[in-house]
Design an enzyme around this catalytic site. Structure first.
Site, mmCIF file in Angstrom:
data_model
loop_
_atom_site.group_PDB
_atom_site.id
_atom_site.type_symbol
_atom_site.label_atom_id
_atom_site.label_comp_id
_atom_site.label_asym_id
_atom_site.label_seq_id
_atom_site.Cartn_x
_atom_site.Cartn_y
_atom_site.Cartn_z
ATOM 1 N N ALA A 12 0.833 -1.215 0.000
ATOM 2 C CA ALA A 12 0.000 0.000 0.000
ATOM 3 C C ALA A 12 0.859 1.252 0.000
ATOM 4 C CB ALA A 12 -0.925 -0.017 1.214
ATOM 5 N N ARG A 18 -1.898 9.203 -10.452
ATOM 6 C CA ARG A 18 -2.928 9.291 -11.502
ATOM 7 C C ARG A 18 -4.321 9.553 -10.937
ATOM 8 N NH1 ARG A 18 -2.092 3.824 -14.575
ATOM 9 N NH2 ARG A 18 -3.895 4.567 -15.773
ATOM 10 N N GLY A 83 10.503 -1.815 -7.052
ATOM 11 C CA GLY A 83 9.776 -2.964 -7.574
ATOM 12 C C GLY A 83 8.977 -3.700 -6.521
ATOM 13 N N GLU A 158 5.803 -11.017 -19.622
ATOM 14 C CA GLU A 158 5.293 -9.657 -19.811
ATOM 15 C C GLU A 158 5.015 -9.410 -21.289
ATOM 16 O OE1 GLU A 158 4.383 -7.805 -17.367
ATOM 17 O OE2 GLU A 158 5.162 -9.230 -15.894
ATOM 18 N N ASN A 173 -1.900 -12.350 -15.395
ATOM 19 C CA ASN A 173 -1.417 -12.277 -14.029
ATOM 20 C C ASN A 173 -2.132 -11.171 -13.257
ATOM 21 O OD1 ASN A 173 0.198 -12.493 -11.707
ATOM 22 N ND2 ASN A 173 1.685 -11.015 -12.526
ATOM 23 N N ASN A 372 -29.138 23.623 19.054
ATOM 24 C CA ASN A 372 -28.127 22.937 19.851
ATOM 25 C C ASN A 372 -26.787 23.649 19.905
ATOM 26 O OD1 ASN A 372 -27.902 22.407 17.100
ATOM 27 N ND2 ASN A 372 -26.834 20.472 17.419
ATOM 28 N N TYR A 373 -26.590 24.708 19.150
ATOM 29 C CA TYR A 373 -25.275 25.338 19.045
ATOM 30 C C TYR A 373 -25.393 26.818 19.380
ATOM 31 C CZ TYR A 373 -20.767 26.647 16.921
ATOM 32 O OH TYR A 373 -19.502 27.115 16.691
ATOM 33 N N ARG A 426 -44.050 33.198 23.413
ATOM 34 C CA ARG A 426 -42.692 33.358 22.915
ATOM 35 C C ARG A 426 -41.816 33.854 24.054
ATOM 36 N NH1 ARG A 426 -46.088 34.076 18.834
ATOM 37 N NH2 ARG A 426 -45.545 33.170 16.822
#
Length: 452
Positions: A12, A18, A83, A158, A173, A372-373, A426
């Site tokens: 990984a 790309r 490699g 290859e 492969n 809530n904030y 209110r």
């Protein structure tokens, strides 16, 4: 196969240039999970199974993701890119422990399955030293060809080195391999770099195995399963394949998808029985849906638990931390976040319920907002059982609405409301003790009088 120990080395370290993204390639998501996550979840797990993940320099995020998915994962850094065999040997310390089976996988092949890993291991139990995963390519151009003689793998050729006859071979492969673990280091250390790029290629292992008079075999799988992801276009293709798998599995398990091609699922979505999902629904990671639930069109759900016989949407958004009790209803243009709604709660229209706990059988009218904030901190709203919140009410947290309380339409609630009380003004609010019960009694009398 559980009696044999295994080590899976996941490569990984690729930069993924790309992908045209600052995010490491293996962290891009498919079906709500990173590419790396899919591979690690498919790799052998449990007693006797270990994982090593080879990462690139300065890719701490990849190492963190590996440990998040597999707490047993060890990470190794490949500092030079010389490699595939060189990458594998970055995990030399783990390989040297001598697991029975050494699996080599790639962090950008999210469609590979646990079953395929087990099929790769099977020949090792029967004496093979190397098993290579192959696939029949619709267009083999550019792939290494697997040359098979008398049922055994003779070489990987290859494209550039293949003869005209070898280029006609469609068995290609996939790069994924399984080694007899106790022989693996000896084979890997023999791989040289006498090639135009001066790199150490894992595919050279076949030649070494054959030269030693040992057995190498091919295990075939589908082309879809070994798709590698190098571009955003390939990422989208993998998403399409995985979504098709997830939809099929869901329907086979009894989920009704009215227009399957329009529904997007996460790899970890859990369904009860008799669930129905209407068109154009998106389900992100961490979602559990109970028996008999109905998800109406254009709803979006992430990290939420949905009880039995719940109705959601259309056009509902359930954000992380939402938990809906059995028989509750979330209607059109309702958003929830970090909210627990107990059994039978109704929030049918145009409301936001965040950082809240709503008691059973409460009703939140259209336009209800839990504020809530405060600009600095989040605060919680608690609504008791059987409360009634009138249309266009704002509940300014932290605030508690008592069980059976009645909030009149258009109210701004800034103070706690006791059980069975009525708040109808209110802010600054007026609270009438016991008002909710008297109001309900009055409404029932009026309804009875109208009926007569």
């Amino acid at each position: 196969m559980t009696a044999r120990s295994s080590l899976t080395v996941v490569l990984a370290a690729g930069e993924g240039t790309r992908m045209r993204s600052s995010l490491p390639k293996v962290l891009h998501p498919v079906a709500g999970q990173s590419l790396l996550s899919h591979v690690l979840r498919a790799a052998p797990n449990g007693a006797g199974a270990s994982v090593a993940v080879v990462v690139g320099p300065d890719h701490q995020a990849v190492a963190d993701e590996a440990r998040r998915i597999r707490s047993d994962a060890e990470t190794y850094v490949q500092r030079e890119r010389l490699g595939t065999a060189h990458a594998v040997l970055a995990a030399r310390e783990a390989i040297a422990d001598g697991a029975d089976d050494l699996l080599i996988a790639f962090g950008d092949t999210p469609l590979i399955s646990a079953e395929t890993f087990e099929r790769l291991r099977a020949p090792l139990k029967n004496g093979a030293v190397l098993a290579v995963l192959g696939f029949r390519a619709a267009d083999p151009t550019g792939y290494g060809r697997l040359v098979v003689e008398n049922g055994k793998l003779a070489a990987i050729r290859e494209q550039a080195d293949a003869s005209d006859e070898e280029r006609k071979i469609t068995l290609c492969n996939a790069g994924v391999m399984a080694f007899a673990g106790r022989k693996a280091l000896g084979i890997l250390d023999e791989i040289g770099n006498a090639n135009s790029k001066g790199e150490y290629y894992l595919t050279d292992a076949i030649t070494i195995v054959r030269r030693q008079g040992l057995e190498a075999v091919v295990i075939e799988t589908s082309e879809d399963e070994v798709r590698g992801i190098n571009t955003k276009a390939q990422l989208a293709e993998a998403e399409a394949v995985l979504q098709a798998r997830l939809r099929k599995a869901a329907m086979e398990a009894g989920v009704t998808l009215i227009a399957p091609e329009t529904v997007y699922l996460a790899a970890d979505t859990k369904f009860g029985s008799d669930v129905t999902i209407e068109p154009f629904v998106v389900i992100g990671p961490g979602v559990t849906i109970g028996d008999g639930a109905v998800i109406h069109s254009f709803s979006h759900i992430v990290e939420a638990t949905i009880g039995k016989k719940v109705s959601i949407g259309p056009y509902a958004r359930l954000r992380p931390g939402t938990s809906l009790g059995d028989g509750s209803r979330i209607g059109n243009f309702v958003e929830t976040k970090a909210a627990i709604l107990e059994e039978g709660v109704k929030v049918n229209h145009l409301s936001y319920v965040g950082d809240a706990h709503v008691g059973a059988n409460s009703n939140l009218g259209a336009g209800t907002i839990t504020c809530n904030y405060d600009g600095f901190l989040k605060h919680k709203t608690v609504i008791g059982k059987g409360a009634f919140i009138g249309t266009n009410s704002s509940l300014v947290a932290p605030v508690k609405i008592g069980a059976g309380a009645y909030i009149g339409s258009g109210s701004v609630i800034t103070k706690d409301v006791p059980d069975d009380a009525m708040a109808v003004e209110r802010s600054p609010q007026t609270v009438r003790e016991g008002g909710a019960a008297r109001y309900r009694e009055m409404k029932m009398k009026a309804k009875a009088a109208k009926g007569s």
